[in-house]
Design an enzyme around this catalytic site. Structure first.
Site, PDB file in Angstrom:
ATOM      1  N   LYS A  49     -25.237  76.450 -66.981  1.00  0.00           N
ATOM      2  CA  LYS A  49     -24.684  75.934 -68.503  1.00  0.00           C
ATOM      3  C   LYS A  49     -25.941  74.822 -68.895  1.00  0.00           C
ATOM      4  O   LYS A  49     -26.321  74.826 -70.082  1.00  0.00           O
ATOM      5  CB  LYS A  49     -23.226  75.315 -68.490  1.00  0.00           C
ATOM      6  CG  LYS A  49     -22.154  76.474 -68.652  1.00  0.00           C
ATOM      7  CD  LYS A  49     -20.905  75.938 -68.394  1.00  0.00           C
ATOM      8  CE  LYS A  49     -19.587  77.039 -68.288  1.00  0.00           C
ATOM      9  NZ  LYS A  49     -18.531  76.736 -67.933  1.00  0.00           N
ATOM     10  N   GLN A  93     -15.071  71.582 -66.074  1.00  0.00           N
ATOM     11  CA  GLN A  93     -15.018  72.681 -65.178  1.00  0.00           C
ATOM     12  C   GLN A  93     -13.743  73.030 -64.359  1.00  0.00           C
ATOM     13  O   GLN A  93     -13.424  72.250 -63.718  1.00  0.00           O
ATOM     14  CB  GLN A  93     -16.408  72.755 -64.334  1.00  0.00           C
ATOM     15  CG  GLN A  93     -16.563  74.129 -63.554  1.00  0.00           C
ATOM     16  CD  GLN A  93     -16.939  75.266 -64.219  1.00  0.00           C
ATOM     17  OE1 GLN A  93     -17.798  75.150 -65.323  1.00  0.00           O
ATOM     18  NE2 GLN A  93     -16.565  76.359 -64.120  1.00  0.00           N
ATOM     19  N   ASP A 116     -14.665  74.340 -75.116  1.00  0.00           N
ATOM     20  CA  ASP A 116     -14.025  75.729 -74.252  1.00  0.00           C
ATOM     21  C   ASP A 116     -12.862  75.993 -75.178  1.00  0.00           C
ATOM     22  O   ASP A 116     -12.202  77.094 -74.780  1.00  0.00           O
ATOM     23  CB  ASP A 116     -13.515  75.120 -72.940  1.00  0.00           C
ATOM     24  CG  ASP A 116     -14.621  75.581 -71.775  1.00  0.00           C
ATOM     25  OD1 ASP A 116     -15.529  76.315 -72.152  1.00  0.00           O
ATOM     26  OD2 ASP A 116     -14.371  75.114 -70.647  1.00  0.00           O
TER      27      ASP A 116
END
Ligand code: NAP
Length: 283
Positions: A49, A93, A116
């Site tokens: 990422k 994460q 997200d």
């Protein structure tokens, strides 16, 4: 006739170029990632990422905390990033190591920075048909269908899997695009009966080749989100022999996978644009 393979790698490169142009126009876009603990797969995802963010001109802050970090410390870091105007997107994460409470941490993120798309505010907006930030993988699936001009309106879309990050949001997006949607899961009776009727089949389970070729409707579009590391390499949820029946199929690897990271970048640029507009409106 063999299916057209949907080239996720090429499409992801195109999305990343679009994002780079938008970032250049916005001037500055920033993302901060929080990684707690030492899960090797999580480290690989975060590295990917960051590489992609930097290539698109997004300033990426890499915050790594030891596994023993207290929930209060993680929440304090999230609060700090919420208040930081240079940060447009915050990405925690997952999974978080025990005993950290994932829901508490996610719900602490400012929804306008939740790139997200998993904060209940964003999930609720999607459910109500007014999506804002949507999880990256489902967005990538929809972009693939759009790019290959696969008709969604009126089609029967069958989604196998009902997770909050893939199955449910992809089902909502397909419903919003006027498909008739069936969602299957581990308790579904006679899975093949449903998949055989799917004009669009999205498999998001994590069981290699669960969908055999003879479970696929001839002429359908099959999107394989599944990604399982096996001794023989990466495997999707769909047997590649399904290419003999489907009209479109995403390969594994090189299908949905590359799209996910590209769409996280797109979400970050969208979050930056929306925040700039909100700030300008407030002035
Ligand atoms: P997850 O949270 O484990 O959910 C899996 C879903 O599959 C659950 O809803 C489960 O049903 C269902 N399921 C399990 N066995 C089944 C069966 N035999 N028949 C029908 N449904 C079954 O997984 P996830 O996070 O959604 O991820 C799914 C897969 O996509 C994984 O392989 C993951 O690695 C991959 N993935 C790939 C990307 C990418 O970028 N390519 C991104 C995200 C995820 P229940 O709800 O009843 O348990």
């Amino acid at each position: 006739m063999a299916a057209t393979l949907i080239d996720g790698k090429a499409l992801a490169a195109k999305v990343r170029e679009e994002v780079a142009a938008e970032v250049a126009a916005l001037g500055h876009v920033g993302i901060a990632t929080i990684l707690v603990g030492d899960d090797p797969a999580s480290h690989i995802y975060i590295d990917l990422k960051h590489k992609a963010a930097e290539a698109a001109g997004i300033e990426a802050r890499d915050l790594r905390l030891p596994a023993a970090t207290s929930e209060e410390d993680v929440l304090a870091l999230v609060a700090e990033l919420n208040a930081d105007d240079a940060v447009d997107g915050i990405l925690v994460q997952l999974p978080l190591p025990a005993p950290l409470d994932e829901s508490r941490v996610i719900e602490a993120i400012d929804p306008s920075k939740d790139v997200d798309g998993i904060h209940p505010w964003n999930a609720g907006r999607l459910y109500l048909g007014r999506p804002t930030l949507v999880p990256a993988t489902p967005l990538g699936v929809m972009r693939m269908l759009a790019e290959y001009e696969i008709e969604i309106e009126g089609a029967h879309a069958v989604v196998v899997g009902r997770s909050a990050i893939v199955g449910k949001p992809v089902a909502q997006l397909l419903l919003l695009a006027n498909a008739t949607v069936t969602v299957c899961h581990s308790r579904t009776r006679d899975l093949a009966r449903h998949t055989l009727d799917a004009d669009i089949l999205v498999a998001a389970v994590g069981q290699p080749h669960l969908i055999a070729a003879d479970m696929v409707k001839p002429g359908s579009a099959v999107i394989d989100v599944g990604l399982t590391r096996t001794d023989e390499g990466l495997r999707g949820d769909v047997d590649p022999a399904a290419a003999e029946r489907a009209a479109y199929l995403t390969p594994v690897p090189g299908g949905v996978g590359p799209m996910t990271i590209a769409m996280v970048l797109q979400n970050t640029a969208s979050a930056a644009r929306a925040r700039r507009a909100a700030i300008a409106k407030a002035l």
